[in-house]
Scaffold this active site. Structure first.
Site, PDB file in Angstrom:
ATOM      1  N   LYS A 295       0.022   4.198   4.727  1.00 14.39           N
ATOM      2  CA  LYS A 295      -0.744   3.144   5.417  1.00 14.39           C
ATOM      3  C   LYS A 295       0.223   2.301   6.239  1.00 14.39           C
ATOM      4  CE  LYS A 295      -4.155  -0.534   4.914  1.00 14.39           C
ATOM      5  NZ  LYS A 295      -4.972  -0.003   6.015  1.00 14.39           N
TER       6      LYS A 295
ATOM      7  N   HIS B 232       0.860  -1.188   0.000  1.00 15.03           N
ATOM      8  CA  HIS B 232       0.000   0.000   0.000  1.00 15.03           C
ATOM      9  C   HIS B 232       0.894   1.235   0.000  1.00 15.03           C
ATOM     10  CE1 HIS B 232      -3.064  -2.843   1.403  1.00 15.03           C
ATOM     11  NE2 HIS B 232      -3.962  -1.954   1.053  1.00 15.03           N
TER      12      HIS B 232
END
Length: 277
Positions: A164, A160
């Site tokens: 994140k 990600h």
């Protein structure tokens, strides 16, 4: 009558994507949003519409006021995990139906708040319809064939954007299914890829999507290493989530109009309805 949506908050990347998808789908966008982020002139332009941005401290007063102007309004929440429960309590207090796309917070309390208030809501940490369908299929397999992959070794890689920090909720749900299927695996074993250079060279994330993507790979190997299975879902950008969120808002609008007895829904309910764009 078409669905009327207010997006809280339009200043975030996900909220902005949802607002754009709502306009694209023909929904009426309420020109108000809340955010602690300051914007020039207190306004944000989305699809040639000026959205007035207010501080979250004013949310109750302003929501009360605009609820009178837009009695059919549905609130879509893409804020921050720390605000999930307080926001839900406010929407419930004001009797406002909502779609909660924000992850985190106390999810049990969130569901209880909605049930106690008897307010219409769609709550899901994963708004991508096709990803939800894949998850549902995994859950069915785990339920029907427990232990089918007993003894198999599982390797999980998920990539990600660098912002994140935690393991994705989707990966946790898929891993839980594999555990029911007999695989021994600990969440600490997930290979979290957050380094952009690694994402480009090894994972294969297109450069323009380094700032917003979700690549997941689950690799299973038999004990004697003669059999392997691979499950993969790669998402670039945010459109899959934005479109799913708009479908959830339209679904909720239909349920409210029909006076459905059930009030609390998830994305599986939206999928079952079937009339997705």
């Amino acid at each position: 009558r078409r669905s009327i949506t207010m997006v809280n908050s339009c200043t975030g990347k996900m909220g902005k994507s949802v607002a754009e998808a709502a306009v694209s789908a023909g929904l009426q966008l309420v020109p108000v949003s809340f955010s602690a982020i300051e914007v020039p002139d207190g306004k944000l332009n989305i699809c040639d519409r000026d959205i007035h941005i207010h501080d979250p401290s004013e949310s109750e007063r302003i929501l009360r006021s605009i609820a009178k102007d837009y009695p059919d309004m549905i609130v879509v929440d893409y804020t921050v995990p720390d605000a999930v429960n307080a926001n839900a309590e406010l929407y419930c207090k004001l009797g406002l139906p909502f779609v909660m796309g924000t992850t985190g917070g106390n999810r049990q309390l969130l569901n209880k708040t909605v049930q106690d208030a008897n307010v219409y809501a769609v709550i899901s940490p994963q708004m991508g319809k096709q990803v939800v369908a894949f998850l549902a299929a995994m859950e069915i397999m785990a339920e029907k064939f427990p232990g089918a992959f007993a003894g198999y070794k599982l390797e999980v890689m998920e990539s990600h954007q660098a912002t994140k920090l935690d393991v994705s909720g989707t990966a946790k749900a898929v891993i839980s299914c594999f555990q029911k299927l007999g695989v021994s695996f600990d969440l600490n074993e997930v290979n979290l890829v957050r380094d952009p250079e690694e994402q480009l060279a090894i994972v294969g994330v297109p450069e323009e999507h380094l700032g917003g993507h979700a690549f997941h790979n689950y690799h299973l190997t038999s004990p004697d290493e003669t059999v392997s299975f691979e499950f993969q879902h790669n998402v670039c950008g945010r459109s899959i989530y934005a479109e799913g969120t708009v479908d959830a808002a339209m679904f909720l609008h239909t349920k409210i109009r029909s006076g459905a007895d059930k009030k609390l829904y998830d994305m599986i309910d939206v999928l079952r309805e079937g009339n997705m764009r």
